[in-house]
Enzyme design. Sequence first.
Site, PDB file in Angstrom:
ATOM      1  N   ASP A  14       0.820  -1.220   0.000  1.00  0.00           N
ATOM      2  CA  ASP A  14       0.000   0.000   0.000  1.00  0.00           C
ATOM      3  C   ASP A  14       0.849   1.263   0.000  1.00  0.00           C
ATOM      4  O   ASP A  14       0.450   2.283   0.573  1.00  0.00           O
ATOM      5  CB  ASP A  14      -0.968   0.015   1.204  1.00  0.00           C
ATOM      6  CG  ASP A  14      -1.765  -1.270   1.300  1.00  0.00           C
ATOM      7  OD1 ASP A  14      -2.241  -1.724   0.249  1.00  0.00           O
ATOM      8  OD2 ASP A  14      -1.885  -1.826   2.403  1.00  0.00           O
ATOM      9  N   LYS A  17       2.278   2.099  -5.033  1.00  0.00           N
ATOM     10  CA  LYS A  17       3.040   1.563  -6.186  1.00  0.00           C
ATOM     11  C   LYS A  17       2.287   1.760  -7.490  1.00  0.00           C
ATOM     12  O   LYS A  17       2.891   2.023  -8.523  1.00  0.00           O
ATOM     13  CB  LYS A  17       3.300   0.060  -6.003  1.00  0.00           C
ATOM     14  CG  LYS A  17       4.265  -0.284  -4.903  1.00  0.00           C
ATOM     15  CD  LYS A  17       4.495  -1.775  -4.819  1.00  0.00           C
ATOM     16  CE  LYS A  17       3.278  -2.551  -4.364  1.00  0.00           C
ATOM     17  NZ  LYS A  17       2.821  -2.254  -3.003  1.00  0.00           N
ATOM     18  N   GLY A  41      -4.198  -4.894  -4.278  1.00  0.00           N
ATOM     19  CA  GLY A  41      -5.252  -3.993  -4.746  1.00  0.00           C
ATOM     20  C   GLY A  41      -4.628  -2.677  -5.139  1.00  0.00           C
ATOM     21  O   GLY A  41      -3.897  -2.087  -4.358  1.00  0.00           O
ATOM     22  N   HIS A  42      -4.845  -2.249  -6.361  1.00  0.00           N
ATOM     23  CA  HIS A  42      -4.250  -0.985  -6.802  1.00  0.00           C
ATOM     24  C   HIS A  42      -5.353  -0.089  -7.331  1.00  0.00           C
ATOM     25  O   HIS A  42      -6.236  -0.560  -8.035  1.00  0.00           O
ATOM     26  CB  HIS A  42      -3.297  -1.189  -7.985  1.00  0.00           C
ATOM     27  CG  HIS A  42      -2.351  -2.316  -7.823  1.00  0.00           C
ATOM     28  ND1 HIS A  42      -1.474  -2.406  -6.781  1.00  0.00           N
ATOM     29  CD2 HIS A  42      -2.135  -3.406  -8.596  1.00  0.00           C
ATOM     30  CE1 HIS A  42      -0.748  -3.502  -6.926  1.00  0.00           C
ATOM     31  NE2 HIS A  42      -1.138  -4.135  -8.006  1.00  0.00           N
ATOM     32  N   GLN A 218       2.311  -6.078  -2.915  1.00  0.00           N
ATOM     33  CA  GLN A 218       2.683  -6.084  -1.487  1.00  0.00           C
ATOM     34  C   GLN A 218       3.994  -5.307  -1.256  1.00  0.00           C
ATOM     35  O   GLN A 218       4.261  -4.382  -1.981  1.00  0.00           O
ATOM     36  CB  GLN A 218       2.783  -7.522  -0.936  1.00  0.00           C
ATOM     37  CG  GLN A 218       1.438  -8.233  -0.823  1.00  0.00           C
ATOM     38  CD  GLN A 218       1.010  -8.923  -2.091  1.00  0.00           C
ATOM     39  OE1 GLN A 218       1.793  -9.587  -2.728  1.00  0.00           O
ATOM     40  NE2 GLN A 218      -0.236  -8.775  -2.469  1.00  0.00           N
TER      41      GLN A 218
HETATM   42  P1  IMP Z   1      -2.230 -12.910   2.241  1.00  0.00           P
HETATM   43  O1  IMP Z   1      -1.293 -12.337   1.245  1.00  0.00           O
HETATM   44  O2  IMP Z   1      -3.679 -12.742   1.876  1.00  0.00           O
HETATM   45  O3  IMP Z   1      -1.887 -14.320   2.600  1.00  0.00           O
HETATM   46  O4  IMP Z   1      -2.061 -12.079   3.615  1.00  0.00           O
HETATM   47  C1  IMP Z   1      -0.869 -12.121   4.376  1.00  0.00           C
HETATM   48  C2  IMP Z   1      -0.558 -10.745   4.963  1.00  0.00           C
HETATM   49  O5  IMP Z   1      -0.196  -9.850   3.912  1.00  0.00           O
HETATM   50  C3  IMP Z   1      -1.732 -10.084   5.686  1.00  0.00           C
HETATM   51  O6  IMP Z   1      -1.236  -9.340   6.785  1.00  0.00           O
HETATM   52  C4  IMP Z   1      -2.302  -9.150   4.633  1.00  0.00           C
HETATM   53  O7  IMP Z   1      -3.010  -8.057   5.216  1.00  0.00           O
HETATM   54  C5  IMP Z   1      -1.041  -8.695   3.933  1.00  0.00           C
HETATM   55  N1  IMP Z   1      -1.271  -8.291   2.543  1.00  0.00           N
HETATM   56  C6  IMP Z   1      -1.492  -9.090   1.486  1.00  0.00           C
HETATM   57  N2  IMP Z   1      -1.642  -8.371   0.355  1.00  0.00           N
HETATM   58  C7  IMP Z   1      -1.480  -7.086   0.698  1.00  0.00           C
HETATM   59  C8  IMP Z   1      -1.472  -5.866  -0.044  1.00  0.00           C
HETATM   60  O8  IMP Z   1      -1.631  -5.816  -1.273  1.00  0.00           O
HETATM   61  N3  IMP Z   1      -1.268  -4.737   0.684  1.00  0.00           N
HETATM   62  C9  IMP Z   1      -1.034  -4.760   2.019  1.00  0.00           C
HETATM   63  N4  IMP Z   1      -1.026  -5.868   2.754  1.00  0.00           N
HETATM   64  C10 IMP Z   1      -1.240  -7.032   2.093  1.00  0.00           C
END
Ligand code: IMP
Length: 431
Positions: A14, A17, A41-42, A218
């Site tokens: 977040d 990017k 999510g972008h 991420q």
């Molecule tokens: P997962 O990727 O859904 O397995 O989540 C693992 C961790 O990564 C959690 O703390 C999510 O909130 C975080 N996370 C996954 N994708 C994003 C993203 O695009 N932005 C911020 N945090 C993310």
Amino acid sequence: MSNNIVISGGQWGDEGKAKITDLLSQRADYIVRFQGGANAGHTVCVGDKSYKFHLIPSGILFPDKISIIGPGTVIEPSYILQEITNLKEQGMSLENLRISGLAHVTMPWHILIDKAGDKVGSTGRGIGPTYTDKFKRVGICMFDLLDQKLLENKLDKFLPEHNNVLEKLYNLPAINKQEVLEQYLSYGNELREYITDTTQLLYIAYKQNKKILFEGAQGALLDVTFGTYPFVTSSNPIAGGASVGSGLGPTAINHSLGIFKAFTSRVGLGPFPLELDENSPDAANLRQDNTQWAEYGTTTGRKRRVGWFDAVLARYAIRINTYTSIALTKLDTLDQFETLYICNEYKSKSTGEIIKDIEYLDESILEQYEPVMTELKGWNTSTFEVNKFEQLPELAQGYIKHISNILEIPVSIISTGPAREDSIFIDNNIF
Ligand code: IMP
């Protein structure tokens, strides 16, 4: 000499990017996602329109660029089909979208297991379990969806084990093979025109000196190897992930741009040394509550945890990504503060030792330190939409120079608002 760039998040995701990727995508021929899935999510703002993306590279907004969802990603077919439909409804052409046949498929059991067994505050999109099955060597690839025999064989081999886990471990109903077979073959049919061997495409592009932009999702502190393990995602969002997840080797990439917000945020569980009390006025201001840019997750809508800029963690991210320069986003968020804070060092709670670099990000290690905060005078005037460095208030220029100095890295781009125009290029030649 190639001129290819990888853009990756230097914090917990977040960082903005998408905005920087969109800016630089204008100069690229190919845009490649290399890891993660619909957990990302972008939001990209163009004129008065805003577009939300999860899996499809935002490069799709440019009709003359090829957008690739690479081998290292994981794909939930119904989400991507939904995204394709939404973009088509907004008048976009998807003709230049390519999906790697090697990307792994998020199957129904992955989402069920993610939701039932989550211990890290995951996005619930089945990402962890999909990668788990990939590495357990019981996963299903996108190319399997194109061939009934292939898919049926894999379901025959793997589904009993998955059903066993669902029933015995999670007390959930088993998945019916025939139903899943028909559903996923139908997804395969709908996605057939996009699925291909993207490694050939990329290699040819590289040989032809095309400009390739690798788009990370991420951020470094969520990296499965280097992040705040186990509170991490299941892929490698760091710059090096671009090679592993695309199949184009590291010598093809010569710029590594790290994206940092001018403060810090995190969603989900896990350590966050600079976290502010969520009810404090500073947290509400950093979150920009009640504005259209408020810090709530694009994918899950969760309220983000926020804190000041952490240079100790930033140094760690610079190291493991070997960034060549960084972009600072959301500078305008700091406009309203009389006083700003930056953490440049951590102090050991037991010995008083001061450190500037941290070795491991495990919660038990981070807990041994307290952040040492430096106070800076805020500029307290609007920088929103400023697009020339000289037009920034002197104190804002000073804030940027201070970050660049303490991190010992050039700041190449500054973002002062959501639109493409709200950007300052300090180095226009990075890509
Ligand atoms: P997962 O990727 O859904 O397995 O989540 C693992 C961790 O990564 C959690 O703390 C999510 O909130 C975080 N996370 C996954 N994708 C994003 C993203 O695009 N932005 C911020 N945090 C993310």
